[in-house]
Design a protein around this motif. Structure first.
Motif, PDB file in Angstrom:
ATOM      1  N   PRO A  53      25.680  -3.060  28.374  1.00 26.92           N
ATOM      2  CA  PRO A  53      24.738  -2.124  29.322  1.00 26.92           C
ATOM      3  C   PRO A  53      23.218  -3.036  29.496  1.00 26.92           C
ATOM      4  N   LEU A  54      22.431  -3.503  29.120  1.00 25.26           N
ATOM      5  CA  LEU A  54      21.522  -4.339  29.352  1.00 25.26           C
ATOM      6  C   LEU A  54      21.604  -5.866  29.871  1.00 25.26           C
ATOM      7  N   TRP A  55      23.590  -5.724  30.912  1.00 23.77           N
ATOM      8  CA  TRP A  55      23.491  -6.672  31.504  1.00 23.77           C
ATOM      9  C   TRP A  55      22.282  -6.641  33.046  1.00 23.77           C
ATOM     10  N   SER A  56      22.375  -4.788  33.123  1.00 27.61           N
ATOM     11  CA  SER A  56      21.520  -4.480  33.710  1.00 27.61           C
ATOM     12  C   SER A  56      20.676  -4.476  34.313  1.00 27.61           C
ATOM     13  N   LYS A  57      19.531  -5.224  33.268  1.00 25.21           N
ATOM     14  CA  LYS A  57      18.198  -5.833  33.241  1.00 25.21           C
ATOM     15  C   LYS A  57      17.682  -7.352  32.911  1.00 25.21           C
ATOM     16  N   THR A  58      18.637  -7.808  33.416  1.00 29.78           N
ATOM     17  CA  THR A  58      18.964  -9.031  32.627  1.00 29.78           C
ATOM     18  C   THR A  58      18.673  -9.738  33.670  1.00 29.78           C
ATOM     19  N   MET A  59      17.700 -10.863  34.392  1.00 31.24           N
ATOM     20  CA  MET A  59      18.376 -12.352  35.140  1.00 31.24           C
ATOM     21  C   MET A  59      18.835 -14.095  34.195  1.00 31.24           C
ATOM     22  N   VAL A  60      19.470 -14.334  34.920  1.00 33.43           N
ATOM     23  CA  VAL A  60      19.280 -15.713  33.750  1.00 33.43           C
ATOM     24  C   VAL A  60      19.178 -17.260  35.040  1.00 33.43           C
ATOM     25  N   LEU A  61      18.657 -17.817  34.530  1.00 34.23           N
ATOM     26  CA  LEU A  61      17.947 -18.597  35.394  1.00 34.23           C
ATOM     27  C   LEU A  61      19.389 -19.830  35.078  1.00 34.23           C
ATOM     28  N   VAL A  62      19.293 -21.115  35.398  1.00 35.12           N
ATOM     29  CA  VAL A  62      20.130 -22.163  35.578  1.00 35.12           C
ATOM     30  C   VAL A  62      19.593 -23.436  36.687  1.00 35.12           C
ATOM     31  N   ALA A  63      19.287 -24.124  35.948  1.00 37.98           N
ATOM     32  CA  ALA A  63      18.200 -25.157  37.006  1.00 37.98           C
ATOM     33  C   ALA A  63      18.499 -26.447  36.072  1.00 37.98           C
TER      34      ALA A  63
END
Length: 384
Positions: free
Chosen positions: A276-286
């Motif tokens: 459920p924590l995925w809904s509050k997660t941001m992943v940046l790939v760079a």
């Protein structure tokens, strides 16, 4: 004819020279949001990840490298996604993934080490700053939320600074032989206490090696490990994951495909592990810089400039590719060889982190990237 301005990210605001920010906690409320930075060390080919198939010059400029996108899933009329990014394609369809193309840091030479230092420190030149933008981001969170973890053998530059963070990777394992790892694994297999600890330890062994190793299973294990470190209520709020193997000078098609498969599995495992924590997660790939537009004589590409950045997570307003597209025709290339950058990577990073943690965007930009000249923040990156 495809318009050069495929999608304008944001209006051109007047450039503002930022000074060093005071050490203030701009975010006053506690947060249960998570932010993950996955760095692609080695210069990942953005044109081989999110391909501008709608650009009239794409096929001719890329040669054999264009073949991977003959039947690749279309993201929109201009761009297609590499077919090995199956989990990411599903996230894009669910509007939980977006891409920002033709991005670059302020660095314009082609040294991996210097470029990675600029990317991680947030400076305008290599070795200008002694701490990293992720550590400075921690500094603007409420005091009891300043929890950071690096899934890496040592603390990367982006995480170094006055806020204490930890790294999770046993230092001895990267130098251990495969035979030794196998023998120790057998020794611990039936030990109820040591087996789980050893499994976690070995999952970090391939962090800075090829993601393609073991058909991506090591990469998936890394995603699972990162999720375990982030998921608890008192877990890390900010994490960095190191990946390597993106330097594709020769035989790029197979090599890049394996790398992307591994990264795709890592992201899929991270989403599953966070629940459920995925809904509050941001992943940046760079990555530190892109690769040349044209293929070289060994079926690879050389060090370039512009590339693509990813934003993924349940908190992301996805389902879009944002690009002020410069075009791939000969006259449109940077120094007659590279994808011309039209969006500042530091502006994207500061805008996304500020919106995610509900920090004033100008204050966040000053704290994370002191001294940078930038346009106004990029709006609309997170869900309302």
């Amino acid at each position: 004819m495809v318009s050069r301005r495929h999608f304008v990210l944001t209006g051109a605001a007047g450039a503002l020279s930022m000074g060093f920010a005071p050490r203030l906690a701009f975010a006053q409320a506690a947060t249960d949001r998570r932010f993950v930075f996955i760095i692609q060390r080695g210069a990942a080919d953005g044109l081989g990840t999110v391909a501008p198939v709608g650009d009239p010059a794409f096929a001719a400029q890329r040669g054999v490298l264009a073949q991977d996108f003959a039947d690749a899933p279309k993201l929109d009329a201009m761009f297609a996604l590499h077919p090995n990014l199956k989990h990411v394609a599903q996230l894009y369809a669910a509007k939980e993934a977006m891409f920002v193309h033709a991005v670059a840091s302020p660095y314009r030479d082609r040294s991996h080490f210097d470029a990675q230092n600029v990317l991680e420190s947030g400076g305008t030149s290599a070795y200008q700053l002694k701490d990293g933008w992720m550590n400075r981001l921690l500094g603007v969170l409420p005091a009891d939320e300043r929890k950071g973890i690096a899934v890496a053998a040592t603390i990367p530059m982006a995480m170094r600074g006055r806020i204490e963070v930890a790294s999770y990777a046993p230092s001895a394992l990267p130098d251990a032989s495969d035979d030794l790892i196998s023998r120790v694994s057998t020794l611990y297999a039936d030990d109820p206490q040591l087996h789980a600890i050893w499994q976690q330890a070995t999952s970090t062994r391939m962090l800075t090696s090829d993601l393609a190793a073991d058909n991506g299973r090591n990469a998936a294990a890394t995603g699972e490990l990162a999720a375990r470190l982030l998921a608890p209520a008192n877990g890390a709020r900010i994490a960095m994951i190191e990946t390597g193997g993106w330097d594709t000078h020769a035989g790029q098609r197979g090599r890049l495909g394996g790398q992307l498969n591994g990264l795709d599995q890592m992201i899929g495992a991270l989403k599953t592990g966070l629940g459920p924590l995925w809904s509050k997660t941001m992943v940046l790939v760079a990555t530190e810089f892109g690769r040349t537009v044209r293929i070289n004589g060994t079926q690879g590409t050389d060090h370039g400039t512009g590339s693509v950045a990813w934003l993924i997570g349940g908190a992301v307003r996805g389902g879009r590719v944002l690009a002020d597209w410069p075009g791939l025709a000969d006259g449109s290339l940077y120094e007659d060889r590279d994808l011309k950058p039209t969006t500042a990577l530091d502006t994207l990073i500061a805008s996304s982190a500020a919106a995610h943690f509900e920090i004033d965007p100008q204050q966040a930009a000053q704290a994370m990237f002191p001294g940078q000249k930038r346009a106004g923040p990029i709006d609309g990156l997170v869900r309302a």
